[in-house]
Design a protein around this motif. Structure first.
Motif, PDB file in Angstrom:
ATOM      1  N   LEU A  81      34.071  39.734  43.812  1.00 50.83           N
ATOM      2  CA  LEU A  81      35.046  39.668  42.728  1.00 50.83           C
ATOM      3  C   LEU A  81      34.313  39.332  41.434  1.00 50.83           C
ATOM      4  O   LEU A  81      33.469  38.446  41.407  1.00 50.83           O
ATOM      5  CB  LEU A  81      36.069  38.560  43.052  1.00 50.83           C
TER       6      LEU A  81
ATOM      7  N   THR B 165      38.211  39.065  36.631  1.00 55.45           N
ATOM      8  CA  THR B 165      39.357  39.135  37.540  1.00 55.45           C
ATOM      9  C   THR B 165      39.646  37.756  38.135  1.00 55.45           C
ATOM     10  O   THR B 165      40.811  37.348  38.248  1.00 55.45           O
ATOM     11  CB  THR B 165      39.084  40.145  38.668  1.00 55.45           C
ATOM     12  N   ALA B 166      38.604  37.018  38.516  1.00 54.59           N
ATOM     13  CA  ALA B 166      38.795  35.677  39.070  1.00 54.59           C
ATOM     14  C   ALA B 166      39.446  34.758  38.041  1.00 54.59           C
ATOM     15  O   ALA B 166      40.338  33.976  38.376  1.00 54.59           O
ATOM     16  CB  ALA B 166      37.461  35.099  39.531  1.00 54.59           C
TER      17      ALA B 166
ATOM     18  N   MET C  27      41.410  35.655  35.615  1.00 55.44           N
ATOM     19  CA  MET C  27      42.803  36.071  35.449  1.00 55.44           C
ATOM     20  C   MET C  27      43.663  35.532  36.596  1.00 55.44           C
ATOM     21  O   MET C  27      44.758  35.012  36.371  1.00 55.44           O
ATOM     22  CB  MET C  27      42.897  37.597  35.406  1.00 55.44           C
ATOM     23  N   VAL C  28      43.169  35.624  37.829  1.00 54.76           N
ATOM     24  CA  VAL C  28      43.926  35.125  38.980  1.00 54.76           C
ATOM     25  C   VAL C  28      44.116  33.618  38.873  1.00 54.76           C
ATOM     26  O   VAL C  28      45.208  33.093  39.096  1.00 54.76           O
ATOM     27  CB  VAL C  28      43.210  35.503  40.300  1.00 54.76           C
ATOM     28  N   MET C  29      43.059  32.888  38.505  1.00 54.46           N
ATOM     29  CA  MET C  29      43.168  31.437  38.368  1.00 54.46           C
ATOM     30  C   MET C  29      44.143  31.059  37.254  1.00 54.46           C
ATOM     31  O   MET C  29      44.900  30.085  37.380  1.00 54.46           O
ATOM     32  CB  MET C  29      41.799  30.823  38.123  1.00 54.46           C
TER      33      MET C  29
ATOM     34  N   ILE D 271      46.761  32.814  36.262  1.00 55.78           N
ATOM     35  CA  ILE D 271      48.118  33.106  36.739  1.00 55.78           C
ATOM     36  C   ILE D 271      48.585  32.018  37.697  1.00 55.78           C
ATOM     37  O   ILE D 271      49.704  31.516  37.589  1.00 55.78           O
ATOM     38  CB  ILE D 271      48.166  34.496  37.398  1.00 55.78           C
ATOM     39  N   VAL D 272      47.727  31.639  38.642  1.00 59.75           N
ATOM     40  CA  VAL D 272      48.089  30.597  39.600  1.00 59.75           C
ATOM     41  C   VAL D 272      48.339  29.279  38.874  1.00 59.75           C
ATOM     42  O   VAL D 272      49.301  28.560  39.161  1.00 59.75           O
ATOM     43  CB  VAL D 272      46.981  30.435  40.671  1.00 59.75           C
TER      44      VAL D 272
ATOM     45  N   GLU E 155      51.768  29.548  37.075  1.00 55.29           N
ATOM     46  CA  GLU E 155      52.912  29.526  37.990  1.00 55.29           C
ATOM     47  C   GLU E 155      53.101  28.160  38.625  1.00 55.29           C
ATOM     48  O   GLU E 155      54.230  27.735  38.847  1.00 55.29           O
ATOM     49  CB  GLU E 155      52.724  30.588  39.074  1.00 55.29           C
TER      50      GLU E 155
END
Length: 94
Positions: A75, A79-80, A82-84, A86-87, A90
């Motif tokens: 990864l 991208t990592a 962006m995922v972190m 978002i998490v 949320e």
């Protein structure tokens, strides 16, 4: 029973259902808030149990921040990140 009386009874019934639903929703929100407070208190007690005073002060100092190292496997960093993000958004954790 006339049509007018029937409409009055049905409107009263619908109004009563909505009042009960709103009351149940408020009760659930209050319970959720209370349980979240109890969970935070319990986690703090478990985390600080069997630790020296210096360790407890260190935990309190870094409370809310993350520590450690992250190894990305298969990864890219963008991208990592962006995922972190978002998490984090949320879960409402900075």
């Amino acid at each position: 029973m006339s049509i007018i009386e029937g409409l009055k009874v049905s409107l009263f019934g619908i109004g009563l259902v909505f009042v009960v639903l709103i009351t149940l929703s408020a009760i659930l929100k209050i319970q959720s808030y209370i349980f979240s407070l109890l969970k935070v208190e319990k986690n703090l007690q478990v985390n600080t149990q069997n630790k020296s005073l210096d360790e407890v002060e260190e935990i309190e100092k870094h409370k809310g921040s993350s520590q450690g190292e992250l190894n990305l496997i298969g990864l890219d960093e963008k991208t990592a990140a962006m995922v972190m993000a978002i998490v984090s958004d949320e879960s409402k954790i900075p």
